[in-house]
Design a protein around this motif. Sequence first.
Motif, PDB file in Angstrom:
ATOM      1  N   PRO A 128       0.867  -1.202   0.022  1.00  0.00           N
ATOM      2  CA  PRO A 128       0.059   0.020  -0.050  1.00  0.00           C
ATOM      3  C   PRO A 128       0.861   1.289  -0.070  1.00  0.00           C
ATOM      4  CG  PRO A 128      -0.790  -1.397   1.737  1.00  0.00           C
ATOM      5  CD  PRO A 128       0.381  -2.114   1.234  1.00  0.00           C
ATOM      6  N   ASP A 129       1.924   1.084   0.665  1.00  0.00           N
ATOM      7  CA  ASP A 129       2.858   2.402   0.717  1.00  0.00           C
ATOM      8  C   ASP A 129       4.235   1.937   1.424  1.00  0.00           C
ATOM      9  OD1 ASP A 129       2.758   2.827   3.724  1.00  0.00           O
ATOM     10  OD2 ASP A 129       0.783   3.924   3.316  1.00  0.00           O
ATOM     11  N   LYS A 130       5.187   2.955   1.304  1.00  0.00           N
ATOM     12  CA  LYS A 130       6.427   2.373   1.946  1.00  0.00           C
ATOM     13  C   LYS A 130       6.630   2.036   3.484  1.00  0.00           C
ATOM     14  CE  LYS A 130       8.098   7.185   2.758  1.00  0.00           C
ATOM     15  NZ  LYS A 130       8.971   7.852   3.059  1.00  0.00           N
ATOM     16  N   ASP A 131       5.548   2.456   4.198  1.00  0.00           N
ATOM     17  CA  ASP A 131       5.696   2.378   5.493  1.00  0.00           C
ATOM     18  C   ASP A 131       4.794   0.829   5.848  1.00  0.00           C
ATOM     19  OD1 ASP A 131       7.113   4.480   6.032  1.00  0.00           O
ATOM     20  OD2 ASP A 131       5.289   5.856   6.137  1.00  0.00           O
ATOM     21  N   ARG A 132       4.133   0.535   4.822  1.00  0.00           N
ATOM     22  CA  ARG A 132       3.290  -0.898   5.218  1.00  0.00           C
ATOM     23  C   ARG A 132       3.938  -1.861   4.203  1.00  0.00           C
ATOM     24  NH1 ARG A 132      -2.361   1.549   4.277  1.00  0.00           N
ATOM     25  NH2 ARG A 132      -3.098  -0.764   4.477  1.00  0.00           N
ATOM     26  N   ARG A 133       5.162  -2.257   4.422  1.00  0.00           N
ATOM     27  CA  ARG A 133       5.796  -3.134   3.361  1.00  0.00           C
ATOM     28  C   ARG A 133       5.338  -4.759   3.688  1.00  0.00           C
ATOM     29  NH1 ARG A 133      10.923  -1.176   0.899  1.00  0.00           N
ATOM     30  NH2 ARG A 133      10.007   0.975   0.280  1.00  0.00           N
ATOM     31  N   ASP A 134       4.662  -4.908   4.749  1.00  0.00           N
ATOM     32  CA  ASP A 134       4.380  -6.352   5.072  1.00  0.00           C
ATOM     33  C   ASP A 134       2.961  -6.723   4.750  1.00  0.00           C
ATOM     34  OD1 ASP A 134       5.669  -8.723   5.756  1.00  0.00           O
ATOM     35  OD2 ASP A 134       4.794  -8.824   7.696  1.00  0.00           O
ATOM     36  N   GLU A 135       2.401  -5.709   3.749  1.00  0.00           N
ATOM     37  CA  GLU A 135       0.952  -5.859   3.366  1.00  0.00           C
ATOM     38  C   GLU A 135       0.846  -6.012   1.985  1.00  0.00           C
ATOM     39  OE1 GLU A 135      -2.132  -3.523   5.430  1.00  0.00           O
ATOM     40  OE2 GLU A 135      -0.300  -2.518   6.513  1.00  0.00           O
ATOM     41  N   VAL A 136      -0.070  -6.497   1.296  1.00  0.00           N
ATOM     42  CA  VAL A 136      -0.389  -6.707  -0.116  1.00  0.00           C
ATOM     43  C   VAL A 136      -1.481  -5.635  -0.430  1.00  0.00           C
ATOM     44  CG1 VAL A 136      -0.859  -8.157  -1.936  1.00  0.00           C
ATOM     45  CG2 VAL A 136       0.921  -8.834  -0.205  1.00  0.00           C
ATOM     46  N   ALA A 137      -1.462  -4.972  -1.139  1.00  0.00           N
ATOM     47  CA  ALA A 137      -2.368  -4.000  -1.796  1.00  0.00           C
ATOM     48  C   ALA A 137      -2.928  -4.411  -3.344  1.00  0.00           C
ATOM     49  CB  ALA A 137      -2.109  -2.493  -1.830  1.00  0.00           C
ATOM     50  N   HIS A 138      -1.757  -4.761  -4.057  1.00  0.00           N
ATOM     51  CA  HIS A 138      -1.810  -4.977  -5.522  1.00  0.00           C
ATOM     52  C   HIS A 138      -0.979  -6.268  -5.999  1.00  0.00           C
ATOM     53  CE1 HIS A 138      -2.496  -0.979  -5.675  1.00  0.00           C
ATOM     54  NE2 HIS A 138      -1.400  -0.674  -4.985  1.00  0.00           N
ATOM     55  N   VAL A 139      -1.640  -7.136  -6.953  1.00  0.00           N
ATOM     56  CA  VAL A 139      -0.919  -8.039  -7.594  1.00  0.00           C
ATOM     57  C   VAL A 139      -1.138  -7.993  -9.081  1.00  0.00           C
ATOM     58  CG1 VAL A 139      -0.868 -10.829  -8.021  1.00  0.00           C
ATOM     59  CG2 VAL A 139      -1.633  -9.541  -5.669  1.00  0.00           C
ATOM     60  N   PHE A 140       0.022  -7.964  -9.694  1.00  0.00           N
ATOM     61  CA  PHE A 140       0.117  -7.767 -11.159  1.00  0.00           C
ATOM     62  C   PHE A 140       0.493  -8.859 -11.849  1.00  0.00           C
ATOM     63  CE2 PHE A 140       1.302  -4.024  -8.959  1.00  0.00           C
ATOM     64  CZ  PHE A 140       0.682  -3.132  -9.506  1.00  0.00           C
ATOM     65  N   CYS A 141      -0.066  -9.331 -13.126  1.00  0.00           N
ATOM     66  CA  CYS A 141       0.360 -10.822 -13.757  1.00  0.00           C
ATOM     67  C   CYS A 141       0.330 -10.311 -15.271  1.00  0.00           C
ATOM     68  CB  CYS A 141      -0.771 -11.768 -13.391  1.00  0.00           C
ATOM     69  SG  CYS A 141      -0.995 -11.997 -11.654  1.00  0.00           S
ATOM     70  N   MET A 142       1.624 -10.352 -15.882  1.00  0.00           N
ATOM     71  CA  MET A 142       1.609 -10.101 -17.058  1.00  0.00           C
ATOM     72  C   MET A 142       2.325 -11.127 -17.746  1.00  0.00           C
ATOM     73  SD  MET A 142       3.114  -6.566 -19.322  1.00  0.00           S
ATOM     74  CE  MET A 142       4.861  -7.509 -19.563  1.00  0.00           C
ATOM     75  N   VAL A 143       1.572 -11.419 -18.956  1.00  0.00           N
ATOM     76  CA  VAL A 143       2.214 -12.590 -19.616  1.00  0.00           C
ATOM     77  C   VAL A 143       2.566 -12.114 -21.176  1.00  0.00           C
ATOM     78  CG1 VAL A 143       1.711 -14.794 -20.575  1.00  0.00           C
ATOM     79  CG2 VAL A 143       1.026 -14.136 -18.748  1.00  0.00           C
ATOM     80  N   LYS A 144       3.691 -12.318 -21.604  1.00  0.00           N
ATOM     81  CA  LYS A 144       4.057 -11.887 -23.000  1.00  0.00           C
ATOM     82  C   LYS A 144       3.681 -13.364 -23.812  1.00  0.00           C
ATOM     83  CE  LYS A 144       7.896  -8.892 -22.563  1.00  0.00           C
ATOM     84  NZ  LYS A 144       7.411  -7.817 -23.193  1.00  0.00           N
ATOM     85  N   LEU A 145       2.730 -12.943 -24.598  1.00  0.00           N
ATOM     86  CA  LEU A 145       1.930 -14.276 -25.078  1.00  0.00           C
ATOM     87  C   LEU A 145       2.571 -14.904 -26.293  1.00  0.00           C
ATOM     88  CD1 LEU A 145      -1.532 -12.470 -25.559  1.00  0.00           C
ATOM     89  CD2 LEU A 145      -0.752 -14.168 -23.926  1.00  0.00           C
ATOM     90  N   ARG A 146       2.345 -16.084 -26.262  1.00  0.00           N
ATOM     91  CA  ARG A 146       2.871 -17.009 -27.552  1.00  0.00           C
ATOM     92  C   ARG A 146       1.694 -17.545 -27.963  1.00  0.00           C
ATOM     93  NH1 ARG A 146       8.475 -19.093 -28.111  1.00  0.00           N
ATOM     94  NH2 ARG A 146       9.771 -17.946 -26.423  1.00  0.00           N
ATOM     95  N   GLY A 147       0.657 -16.874 -28.564  1.00  0.00           N
ATOM     96  CA  GLY A 147      -0.606 -17.383 -28.965  1.00  0.00           C
ATOM     97  C   GLY A 147      -1.823 -16.617 -28.309  1.00  0.00           C
ATOM     98  N   ALA A 148      -2.922 -16.900 -28.391  1.00  0.00           N
ATOM     99  CA  ALA A 148      -3.890 -16.556 -28.132  1.00  0.00           C
ATOM    100  C   ALA A 148      -4.228 -16.726 -26.604  1.00  0.00           C
ATOM    101  CB  ALA A 148      -5.376 -17.175 -28.746  1.00  0.00           C
ATOM    102  N   VAL A 149      -5.021 -15.781 -25.980  1.00  0.00           N
ATOM    103  CA  VAL A 149      -5.514 -16.127 -24.502  1.00  0.00           C
ATOM    104  C   VAL A 149      -6.533 -17.146 -24.637  1.00  0.00           C
ATOM    105  CG1 VAL A 149      -6.744 -14.899 -22.732  1.00  0.00           C
ATOM    106  CG2 VAL A 149      -4.929 -13.526 -24.089  1.00  0.00           C
ATOM    107  N   GLN A 150      -6.183 -18.096 -23.928  1.00  0.00           N
ATOM    108  CA  GLN A 150      -7.022 -19.229 -23.897  1.00  0.00           C
ATOM    109  C   GLN A 150      -7.331 -19.757 -22.335  1.00  0.00           C
ATOM    110  OE1 GLN A 150      -5.304 -22.020 -26.607  1.00  0.00           O
ATOM    111  NE2 GLN A 150      -6.292 -21.094 -28.212  1.00  0.00           N
ATOM    112  N   ARG A 151      -8.263 -20.594 -22.270  1.00  0.00           N
ATOM    113  CA  ARG A 151      -8.500 -21.185 -20.992  1.00  0.00           C
ATOM    114  C   ARG A 151      -7.419 -21.657 -20.156  1.00  0.00           C
ATOM    115  NH1 ARG A 151     -14.007 -23.502 -19.427  1.00  0.00           N
ATOM    116  NH2 ARG A 151     -13.605 -24.277 -17.290  1.00  0.00           N
TER     117      ARG A 151
END
Length: 140
Positions: A51-74
């Motif tokens: 969340p901010d620099k003083d709350r380093r032991d908490e999770v506010a965001h999770v990012f998942c990015m994939v460089k694709l090798r084909g279509a977005v499938q199930r």
Amino acid sequence: MPAFAGMTPSKVTDAWGERWPGPVTVDGALHTIRVTLPGTQGQLSAAVGQPDKDRRDEVAHVFCMVKLRGAVQRPLLKSLVEGCLGPVLKAKERTVVLDWLISADFSVPHPHDQIQRSSRFELLANHNSDKNFALILNAR
């Protein structure tokens, strides 16, 4: 800024490391992992943000990015929901999110994010190019 109750960056990255062996890099408030996804061969870059620099032991965001090798499938969507977002989401939330992503049309890139909201989170699905697909989970 809100955070996911009871979740720490190390809990998330430890779960990632169990699923996808690879080094976790810590750079300031970001904890990241870069791996090749089994089955899809897409390159995953995942990060946990605080969340901010003083709350380093908490999770506010999770990012998942994939460089694709084909279509977005199930299989890719399932891997991202279970593996990347999974440590933060409850079991029922994983099912709801996966069903939502499968029902969305990611066959072609979209200029706009698709958004799902719940009482605990906001999820943005971004497929704006043939080469990248991203999920951004923000605590509410």
